[in-house]
Design a protein around this motif. Structure first.
Motif, short mmCIF file in Angstrom:
data_model
loop_
_atom_site.label_atom_id
_atom_site.label_comp_id
_atom_site.label_asym_id
_atom_site.label_seq_id
_atom_site.Cartn_x
_atom_site.Cartn_y
_atom_site.Cartn_z
N ARG A 184 0.87 -1.28 0.05
CA ARG A 184 0.01 0.21 -0.01
C ARG A 184 0.76 1.30 -0.04
NH1 ARG A 184 -4.96 -2.06 0.54
NH2 ARG A 184 -5.53 -3.74 1.78
N THR A 185 2.15 1.14 -0.12
CA THR A 185 2.91 2.48 -0.12
C THR A 185 3.82 2.31 -1.45
OG1 THR A 185 2.92 2.35 2.17
CG2 THR A 185 4.73 3.76 1.12
N LEU A 186 3.79 3.57 -2.06
CA LEU A 186 4.23 3.77 -3.47
C LEU A 186 5.18 5.10 -3.51
CD1 LEU A 186 5.15 2.84 -6.37
CD2 LEU A 186 3.05 3.83 -7.03
N ILE A 187 6.46 4.99 -3.66
CA ILE A 187 7.03 6.23 -4.04
C ILE A 187 7.52 6.27 -5.55
CG2 ILE A 187 9.09 7.78 -3.19
CD1 ILE A 187 7.17 6.64 -0.96
N TYR A 188 6.77 7.20 -6.26
CA TYR A 188 7.35 7.17 -7.85
C TYR A 188 8.21 8.16 -8.04
CZ TYR A 188 6.41 6.96 -12.70
OH TYR A 188 6.52 6.79 -13.70
N MET A 196 -4.09 3.43 -0.88
CA MET A 196 -2.83 3.56 -1.13
C MET A 196 -1.92 4.70 -0.51
SD MET A 196 -0.53 3.22 -4.55
CE MET A 196 -0.87 1.33 -4.70
N ALA A 197 -0.72 4.57 0.07
CA ALA A 197 -0.21 5.85 0.41
C ALA A 197 0.68 6.10 -1.04
CB ALA A 197 0.89 5.75 1.54
N VAL A 198 0.52 7.35 -1.57
CA VAL A 198 1.45 7.74 -2.75
C VAL A 198 2.41 8.93 -2.57
CG1 VAL A 198 1.21 8.48 -5.09
CG2 VAL A 198 -0.33 6.64 -4.24
N MET A 199 3.45 8.86 -2.84
CA MET A 199 4.34 9.96 -2.99
C MET A 199 4.99 9.83 -4.42
SD MET A 199 4.45 11.77 -0.41
CE MET A 199 4.64 11.80 1.67
N ILE A 200 4.64 11.14 -5.14
CA ILE A 200 5.38 11.32 -6.52
C ILE A 200 6.36 12.37 -6.41
CG2 ILE A 200 4.78 12.03 -8.82
CD1 ILE A 200 1.84 10.76 -8.64
N LEU A 201 7.71 12.03 -6.75
CA LEU A 201 8.65 12.95 -6.81
C LEU A 201 9.07 13.53 -8.25
CD1 LEU A 201 10.99 11.51 -4.05
CD2 LEU A 201 8.85 12.99 -3.85
N LYS A 242 -3.24 8.95 1.48
CA LYS A 242 -2.84 10.16 1.23
C LYS A 242 -1.88 10.22 -0.16
CE LYS A 242 -4.72 12.14 4.64
NZ LYS A 242 -5.75 12.97 4.80
N VAL A 243 -1.86 11.30 -0.86
CA VAL A 243 -1.01 11.57 -2.02
C VAL A 243 -0.21 12.73 -1.89
CG1 VAL A 243 -0.97 12.08 -4.52
CG2 VAL A 243 -2.81 10.41 -3.63
N GLY A 244 0.99 12.65 -1.90
CA GLY A 244 1.93 13.91 -2.03
C GLY A 244 2.56 14.04 -3.21
N ILE A 245 2.62 14.96 -3.74
CA ILE A 245 3.43 15.54 -5.05
C ILE A 245 4.37 16.40 -4.79
CG2 ILE A 245 3.35 16.15 -7.27
CD1 ILE A 245 0.38 14.95 -7.49
#
Length: 417
Positions: free
Chosen positions: A189-193, A240-245, A327-330
């Protein structure tokens, strides 16, 4: 046992003796039967030994079960330049790491360095696989207990993307879909893209914020944006926990000299400017080719935001630490200031001590004039800011690795700094 199998034509000498309704088997047949049992047992034992020695067979593997206090991170593309540096940082921070890479762009030598640094059982494993193969990806997820995914795996050259766009849509967009589907199926459930500033295209206003409209102008940026859209659409109906860098131009290498950048020789034409500068300084190529001198910038060359790889992986780790379900972080990951290509070349000359020959050529298709970030959001929300902002110093660190690894991850050479 009654024997009805043999007819009367069988010679009497070959028939077993019968007494009281019981057959006494031929001793030769008994020996053959026992021999077959022994042979079958031996073959079975040999197969079991071979399976146990196989990397894919380990039912009690530490990587296949969750452990309290240990976070297991799948690093796709972990044999590549940025992915290997990220794996190094995660291992230093006591994460459990699985690297998946098909080595089309990555280096097995980088993985070997990491294995030598962290040989303890349950710290690091490498799996050779292609993310374009859904069966392989599902098998990997089924056999490993991942807590999070850092998705770096991607072809990443703007120029190449304009020449072979379908490769980029397959490798970036389609493969990301495969990874997200596997995550959903196996409840990771955690994606760092790992995304890119190329999704913004060429904005009219600088610096670029996370709210800047994304209008990519080359297949690389378009493929990355499509992958982002897949992730964001899926996240709306999941926990899902999403972080897009979205990061900018990466330079530098591990300050302790353990890892560096070693692209395939055949890809030098499409590679990063830092690699081209170092190749020119080492005499591998006769000089540096600067493409485009007529952009609307102060000196006519492109302006970019150069981020040190050490700072970049620090941002990924902070994103992982701050990731929360649902949560989604961009975030933009950059220094907040731009440097022109001419300024970069001068910094490279000073870092290497070589007066590099420079040839100025027409623009490269798909390039944009000026791109640099506003990193205030990531500072505000993740408490991250770039620490290595001196171009010359970052290039000097990378140059030390280049000098001591003239054959990339081949035989290392000891060279004084």
């Amino acid at each position: 046992m009654l024997n009805f199998a043999r007819g009367r034509r069988e010679s009497r000498s070959n028939r077993p003796l019968s007494l009281g309704g019981m057959d006494y088997p031929d001793p030769k047949r008994k020996n053959n039967f026992v021999g077959k049992i022994i042979l079958a047992a031996a073959l079975t034992a040999l197969c079991i030994i071979m399976l146990k020695q196989s990397p894919s067979f380990n039912p009690t593997s530490t990587f296949s079960r969750r452990e309290s206090g240990v976070t297991h991170v799948l690093v796709t593309g972990g044999a590549g330049y940025i992915g290997s540096h990220a794996a190094l940082r995660l291992l230093k921070d006591s994460y459990r790491v699985t690297i998946v890479d098909n080595l089309s762009r990555g280096n097995l030598g980088a993985v070997k360095v990491l294995q030598q640094l962290f040989p303890e059982p349950g710290r690091l494993q490498f799996i050779y696989a292609d993310l374009g193969d859904p069966k392989s990806v599902n098998k990997i997820f089924a056999e490993n207990a991942f807590d999070a995914v850092m998705h770096f795996a991607a072809v990443a050259y703007v120029g190449e993307s304009t020449l072979d766009p379908l490769k980029y849509y397959h490798n970036i967009t389609s493969n990301t879909l495969v990874v997200v589907e596997a995550m959903a199926k196996h409840r990771v459930r955690t994606l760092i893209y790992s995304s890119t500033c190329a999704t913004y295209g060429e904005p009219e206003k600088m610096p670029i914020t996370e709210e800047t409209t994304q209008v990519p102008i080359n297949p690389y940026g378009k493929a990355k944006k499509m992958a982002e859209d897949i992730i964001l659409d899926f996240s709306k109906n999941s926990n899902m926990a999403v972080m897009i860098l979205r990061y900018f131009n990466v330079i530098g290498s591990d300050p302790e000299g353990r890892l560096g950048e070693a692209p395939r020789p055949e890809l030098r034409e499409h590679g990063r400017i830092s690699g081209a500068c170092f190749d020119a300084a080492r005499g591998i190529i006769p000089g540096l080719k600067v493409r485009g001198t007529d952009y609307k910038t102060a000196d006519g060359t492109c302006i970019r935001d150069y981020i040190d790889v050490t700072d970049l992986v620090d941002a990924h780790v902070k994103a992982l630490e701050h990731a929360r379900p649902g949560k989604v972080g961009i975030y933009n990951v950059g220094t907040g200031k731009g440097s022109s290509v001419k300024e970069f070349v001068e910094a490279c000359k000073k870092a290497t001590g070589v007066n590099i020959k420079v040839d100025f050529l027409p623009r490269r298709p798909g390039d944009y004039a000026e791109v640099y970030s506003d990193p205030s959001k990531i500072l505000r929300e993740l408490n991250w800011t770039a620490q290595h902002t001196n171009l010359q110093e970052s290039l000097q660190v990378a140059w030390r690795w280049q000098k001591s690894h003239r054959d990339g991850y081949g035989t290392p050479m000891v060279v004084s700094s």
